[in-house]
Design a protein around this motif. Sequence first.
Motif, mmCIF file in Angstrom:
data_model
loop_
_atom_site.group_PDB
_atom_site.id
_atom_site.type_symbol
_atom_site.label_atom_id
_atom_site.label_comp_id
_atom_site.label_asym_id
_atom_site.label_seq_id
_atom_site.Cartn_x
_atom_site.Cartn_y
_atom_site.Cartn_z
ATOM 1 N N GLN A 115 0.502 5.302 -0.203
ATOM 2 C CA GLN A 115 -0.450 6.400 -0.112
ATOM 3 C C GLN A 115 0.302 7.732 -0.111
ATOM 4 O OE1 GLN A 115 -3.429 5.824 3.039
ATOM 5 N NE2 GLN A 115 -2.791 3.685 3.175
ATOM 6 N N SER A 160 0.848 -1.187 0.000
ATOM 7 C CA SER A 160 0.000 0.000 0.000
ATOM 8 C C SER A 160 0.888 1.243 0.000
ATOM 9 C CB SER A 160 -0.908 0.012 1.230
ATOM 10 O OG SER A 160 -1.614 1.238 1.320
ATOM 11 N N GLN A 208 2.723 -0.756 8.973
ATOM 12 C CA GLN A 208 2.433 0.492 8.280
ATOM 13 C C GLN A 208 3.223 1.618 8.923
ATOM 14 O OE1 GLN A 208 -1.471 1.921 6.444
ATOM 15 N NE2 GLN A 208 -1.461 3.097 8.341
ATOM 16 N N ARG A 262 -3.969 6.888 -3.669
ATOM 17 C CA ARG A 262 -3.521 5.507 -3.509
ATOM 18 C C ARG A 262 -3.122 4.977 -4.882
ATOM 19 N NH1 ARG A 262 -5.190 2.581 1.186
ATOM 20 N NH2 ARG A 262 -6.539 3.808 2.563
#
Length: 349
Positions: free
Chosen positions: A198, A196, A327, A271
């Motif tokens: 972002q 991920s 994260q 994203r």
Amino acid sequence: MNKYGPEAEPVEPAIESALEDVSAGEVESATEERSLEMGAALHGQRVDKALLTLAPEFSRNHLQQLIKDGWVSLDGVVVAKPANKVSAGQLLTVQLQPTAQSQAFLPETMALDIVYEDEYLLVVNKPAGLVVHPAAGNWSGTLLNGLLGYKEVFATLPRAGIVHRLDKDTSGLMVVAKSKPMVAALVDMIARRDVSRQYLALAKRAPNARMPWQGEGDALEVDAAVGRDTSNRLRMAVVDLNTQSGRTAQTQMTLWGVTRQEGDYALLHCRLRTGRTHQIRVHAKHLGWPLVGDAIYGGAAHPAIARQALHAWRLGFVHPVTQEAMQWQAPLPQDLQQALDGLDLQPWQ
């Protein structure tokens, strides 16, 4: 040792090919002296042309620079100009100096902002202005050089373990592998979209552009292929794959804030679904909302920020070894924070 550790076996050749690089430590940077007596065939030739017989692997431009820098002599006398002529029987000597390219993969001491590290990988917060890989115009002072100076293991890895890029003037988080199997694992995870990524971006409406979002919190899926701009090879552009070469590209852009102060500005949460060159910047321009400070793609200037207003804010994935969901979040750099403060725009928490 675990197969992802520093002493693990090399990855498959296909992975090496995909990363398009040799191990970062395979560099020769020492000076070398070469001499040659000028024969009859070289009599009357320019010094720079005669040098090509001594050092055919170097460009004539590089050899001319060696002459100008005083590294070339005839019979022990330093040659003043590349256009000087040689005579049969003279001894031509050159002190070959390493090219900028040959020094590109050398370690450099650098203050790296490392936000996480274990024996398998590290996550670094890259500042704006730092180039990731050596290239023309930036053969030193890159993140790769800093990694080589940080730990010896990076000299054994393709691209010093770097598995994805950020543009020079984009700040934020990057993950770096510490072994070849971890390089392969992270490359595969990125390809499967299991990482991920972002971003936060500040955009300003271009003249006559529409508002593509319904309101704050509205998420827009931008699905527009990206390829080389046919009118400017230094830029990318949205292209029609039926008529132009390019690759599919998808970005989710969520409107996190909008203001009419001094014109229309928007804070976007982006994203990446894919990771094409300049993807967010190109998609923002395509929407009619180019990023503030992005001169290449028509972004408006702002007194607080002298670069594209783009920050790799959050990075997350399941650790390939520990299987822990991880994260990280990078604080906003000062220039972007000042721009947002002045516009009364702030990220959601």
